[in-house]
Design a protein around this motif. Structure first.
Motif, mmCIF file in Angstrom:
data_model
loop_
_atom_site.group_PDB
_atom_site.id
_atom_site.type_symbol
_atom_site.label_atom_id
_atom_site.label_comp_id
_atom_site.label_asym_id
_atom_site.label_seq_id
_atom_site.Cartn_x
_atom_site.Cartn_y
_atom_site.Cartn_z
ATOM 1 N N TYR A 111 -67.458 59.718 2.793
ATOM 2 C CA TYR A 111 -68.096 60.019 3.686
ATOM 3 C C TYR A 111 -69.067 58.670 3.677
ATOM 4 N N SER A 112 -69.628 58.365 2.716
ATOM 5 C CA SER A 112 -71.181 57.231 2.774
ATOM 6 C C SER A 112 -70.256 56.053 3.062
ATOM 7 N N GLN A 113 -69.395 54.908 2.588
ATOM 8 C CA GLN A 113 -68.551 54.176 3.486
ATOM 9 C C GLN A 113 -68.182 53.884 4.463
ATOM 10 N N LEU A 114 -67.426 55.332 4.867
ATOM 11 C CA LEU A 114 -67.617 55.588 5.991
ATOM 12 C C LEU A 114 -68.154 54.989 7.338
ATOM 13 N N VAL A 115 -69.425 55.820 6.912
ATOM 14 C CA VAL A 115 -70.118 55.657 7.662
ATOM 15 C C VAL A 115 -70.829 54.116 8.145
ATOM 16 N N GLN A 116 -71.301 53.274 7.264
ATOM 17 C CA GLN A 116 -71.403 52.207 7.383
ATOM 18 C C GLN A 116 -69.874 51.656 7.848
ATOM 19 N N GLN A 117 -68.777 51.581 7.979
ATOM 20 C CA GLN A 117 -67.225 51.301 8.738
ATOM 21 C C GLN A 117 -67.955 51.386 9.728
ATOM 22 N N GLN A 118 -67.853 51.947 10.672
ATOM 23 C CA GLN A 118 -68.585 52.996 11.725
ATOM 24 C C GLN A 118 -69.590 52.346 12.581
ATOM 25 N N LYS A 119 -70.754 52.510 11.750
ATOM 26 C CA LYS A 119 -71.897 51.452 12.329
ATOM 27 C C LYS A 119 -71.380 49.487 12.676
ATOM 28 N N LYS A 120 -70.392 49.148 11.412
ATOM 29 C CA LYS A 120 -70.176 47.582 11.361
ATOM 30 C C LYS A 120 -69.396 47.897 12.737
ATOM 31 N N ALA A 121 -68.141 48.458 12.970
ATOM 32 C CA ALA A 121 -67.527 48.793 14.394
ATOM 33 C C ALA A 121 -68.368 49.097 15.218
ATOM 34 N N VAL A 122 -69.879 49.116 15.597
ATOM 35 C CA VAL A 122 -70.125 49.676 17.167
ATOM 36 C C VAL A 122 -70.912 48.134 16.623
ATOM 37 N N TRP A 123 -71.504 47.902 15.935
ATOM 38 C CA TRP A 123 -72.064 45.969 16.241
ATOM 39 C C TRP A 123 -71.431 44.989 15.825
ATOM 40 N N GLU A 124 -71.891 44.812 14.944
ATOM 41 C CA GLU A 124 -71.015 43.531 14.408
ATOM 42 C C GLU A 124 -69.362 43.514 14.728
ATOM 43 N N ASP A 125 -69.020 44.202 14.903
ATOM 44 C CA ASP A 125 -67.252 43.849 14.753
ATOM 45 C C ASP A 125 -67.273 43.997 16.729
ATOM 46 N N GLN A 126 -68.876 44.647 17.088
ATOM 47 C CA GLN A 126 -67.888 45.006 18.962
ATOM 48 C C GLN A 126 -66.866 46.058 19.314
ATOM 49 N N LEU A 127 -66.853 46.985 18.698
ATOM 50 C CA LEU A 127 -65.139 47.685 18.938
ATOM 51 C C LEU A 127 -65.397 48.498 20.064
ATOM 52 N N THR A 128 -66.753 48.831 20.670
ATOM 53 C CA THR A 128 -67.137 49.542 21.483
ATOM 54 C C THR A 128 -67.831 48.892 22.673
ATOM 55 N N THR A 129 -67.301 47.520 23.169
ATOM 56 C CA THR A 129 -67.839 47.494 24.625
ATOM 57 C C THR A 129 -66.893 48.139 25.143
ATOM 58 N N VAL A 130 -67.374 48.151 26.622
ATOM 59 C CA VAL A 130 -67.432 49.400 27.473
ATOM 60 C C VAL A 130 -65.573 49.482 27.934
ATOM 61 N N SER A 131 -64.752 48.273 27.891
ATOM 62 C CA SER A 131 -63.136 48.583 27.957
ATOM 63 C C SER A 131 -62.410 49.724 26.784
ATOM 64 N N LYS A 132 -63.333 49.252 25.368
ATOM 65 C CA LYS A 132 -62.794 49.437 24.308
ATOM 66 C C LYS A 132 -62.723 50.964 24.935
ATOM 67 N N ARG A 133 -64.359 51.522 24.850
ATOM 68 C CA ARG A 133 -63.948 53.015 25.427
ATOM 69 C C ARG A 133 -63.889 53.102 26.415
ATOM 70 N N ILE A 134 -63.372 52.655 27.122
ATOM 71 C CA ILE A 134 -62.262 53.453 27.970
ATOM 72 C C ILE A 134 -61.307 53.666 26.830
ATOM 73 N N GLU A 135 -60.389 52.269 26.883
ATOM 74 C CA GLU A 135 -59.436 52.846 26.366
ATOM 75 C C GLU A 135 -59.610 54.356 24.789
ATOM 76 N N TYR A 136 -60.877 54.380 24.806
ATOM 77 C CA TYR A 136 -60.515 55.418 23.419
ATOM 78 C C TYR A 136 -60.673 57.157 24.295
ATOM 79 N N LEU A 137 -61.515 56.521 25.514
ATOM 80 C CA LEU A 137 -61.640 57.988 26.362
ATOM 81 C C LEU A 137 -60.037 57.946 26.946
#
Ligand code: NAD
Length: 435
Positions: A3-29
């Protein structure tokens, strides 16, 4: 899972990888909506396996409410996420000024067992809508539902966006030691304190959705037939295992006996004295809670009900005549027992309610505006209804949250978006003019 590694990957997904832009959020919802609607039966069956909740109750309180919340976010998230222009100030003239809403990053959501789908997925909707990634930990006390949610999230989401951690207190404590960016906890005040202490170590912001003793106050002028029906419905839904269930009733002494008669009548209309756990009524979640509730009935004056069945973990809806010092008035009941206390004057009744910690919910039964105002102004409580019980929880336009020992922060609809994001202020200037 590391989980320690996972938290780092999840942070990276938000900031560096830009995986939670508004269009992506709509896709996840949308993905979450499909997950719930395509697996409605599987999910409700799991809850039924855990504690015999009837299909219709699971559908209405867990599936429908979750889908309604996703739809509300899908409709509004684009607007909510836009930066808002605000007026400038003389000190920095000329400039343009904006408020952006930023996600926190990787959030941890810990859920309780009593609405094991809704209370883990509803915060998740807010987290995704606001642009976060999340690790969710369902309750180990609803193990079939926890396993079902785990396998579905695994099938529909990449772990760097949403991941499930299954387990009990130990898993929870391990997760609490990790550098999440926000913690959203729903559960008891006892565990809420543990969560807040752990969050303090990391300086992580928390939202705590806790419980408490939520009163229903029935004034002299109340329509007793309708009040009794709505109170008994709120008390027997999920066999009283609802954070916002009316915990106890305060009834004006002049109408006490008539109110009790109406309650008995309401129960008879709902169940016709034929309680079938899993079909028209819910079981108590486990043996410990069953024994705890049965103990509470000892030395009480039972006005109706009182039957129990250990094998089926069945407790009949039971009304007892109670006083403020009774054992049943010490802690949140979280079961189908309703202590009813008579009161004479409003001042004294308000003083007594305020001797207990501020409740999560409060229900007023009266058409007297002055009485309603007095209760709302003089008793602190999370939220509630006038002339109904628990249904405020199902309106995405209303914030749900406690005060004091019943919790901090709120969510649902736009309040969830705000809870899972923070305002970021930006003042923008040109190089010219340069006063
Ligand atoms: P709980 O506090 O026992 O457990 C909640 C979660 O905390 C579970 O996931 C559990 O695994 C975890 N946990 C348990 N012990 C822990 C520990 N020592 N350290 C870290 N994590 C731990 O609550 P519950 O029995 O699942 O739920 C009932 C309580 O939740 C009631 O008080 C009820 O009022 C409250 N509740 C509040 C809301 C709300 O919206 N405010 C909704 C539902 C339930």
């Amino acid at each position: 899972m590391n989980y320690s590694q996972l938290v780092q990957q999840q942070k990276k997904a938000v900031w560096e990888d830009q995986l939670t832009t508004v269009s992506k959020r709509i896709e996840y919802l949308k993905t979450l909506r499909t997950l719930v609607s395509d697996n409605e039966k599987k999910l409700c069956d799991a809850v039924s396996e855990d504690f015999g909740k009837p299909y219709f109750e699971s559908f209405s309180s867990e599936i429908y409410t979750t889908v309604q919340e996703v739809d509300y976010h899908l409709k509004n998230v684009t607007e909510w996420a836009k930066p808002k222009s605000v007026r400038g100030s003389v000190t920095a003239f000329p400039s343009k000024n904006y408020i952006y809403r930023r996600p926190f990053g990787s959030v941890l959501i810990i859920g309780p067992w009593n609405y094991p789908i809704l209370l883990i997925l509803q915060p998740l909707i807010g987290a995704l809508s606001a642009g976060n990634t999340a690790v969710i930990k369902p309750s180990e006390m609803a193990p079939a539902t926890s396993a079902c949610i785990n396998s579905l999230i695994d099938e529909y989401f990449d772990p760097e966006i949403v991941s499930v951690a299954e387990g009990g207190a130990e898993t929870s404590q391990h997760l609490l030691s990790l550098p999440f960016d926000k913690i959203f906890f729903t559960g008891s005040p006892r565990v809420g304190k543990i969560v807040m202490k752990a969050a303090a170590e990391q300086l992580t912001p928390v939202t705590l959705e806790l419980g408490g003793k939520s009163p229903a106050i029935i004034h002299e002028d109340a329509n007793l037939e309708v009040s009794a029906k709505r109170i008994m419905w709120g008390k027997t839904f999920n066999a009283g295992q609802t954070c916002v269930a009316p915990d106890y009733a305060l009834v004006h002494e002049n109408i006490y006996d008539t109110f009790i008669d109406h309650c008995k009548h309401a129960l008879n209309t709902f169940f016709e004295n034929d309680y079938k756990p899993g079909v028209n009524y819910t079981q108590i979640v486990n043996d410990d809670h069953f024994s705890r509730l049965r103990e509470l009935l000892k030395n009480t004056e039972i006005l109706t009900g009182g039957n129990t069945d250990t094998e089926r973990r069945f407790i009949e809806p039971t009304i007892v005549r109670a006083g403020w010092k009774d054992e049943i008035m010490k802690d949140e009941i979280f079961g189908p027992l309703l202590p009813v206390i008579p009161y004479k004057d409003t001042d004294g009744m308000i003083r007594q309610v305020n001797r207990l910690p501020p409740p999560l919910a409060l229900y007023i039964f009266s058409e007297d505006n002055n009485f309603q105002d007095r209760i709302m102004n003089e008793i602190p409580f999370g939220g509630g209804c006038i002339n109904d019980t628990i249904v405020h929880f199902a309106n995405p336009n209303l914030a749900v949250g406690g005060v004091g020992k019943s919790g901090m922060g709120s969510y649902h609809g736009k309040f969830s978006f705000d809870t899972f994001s923070r305002p970021q202020s930006i003042l923008k200037k040109q190089y010219w003019p340069d006063p």
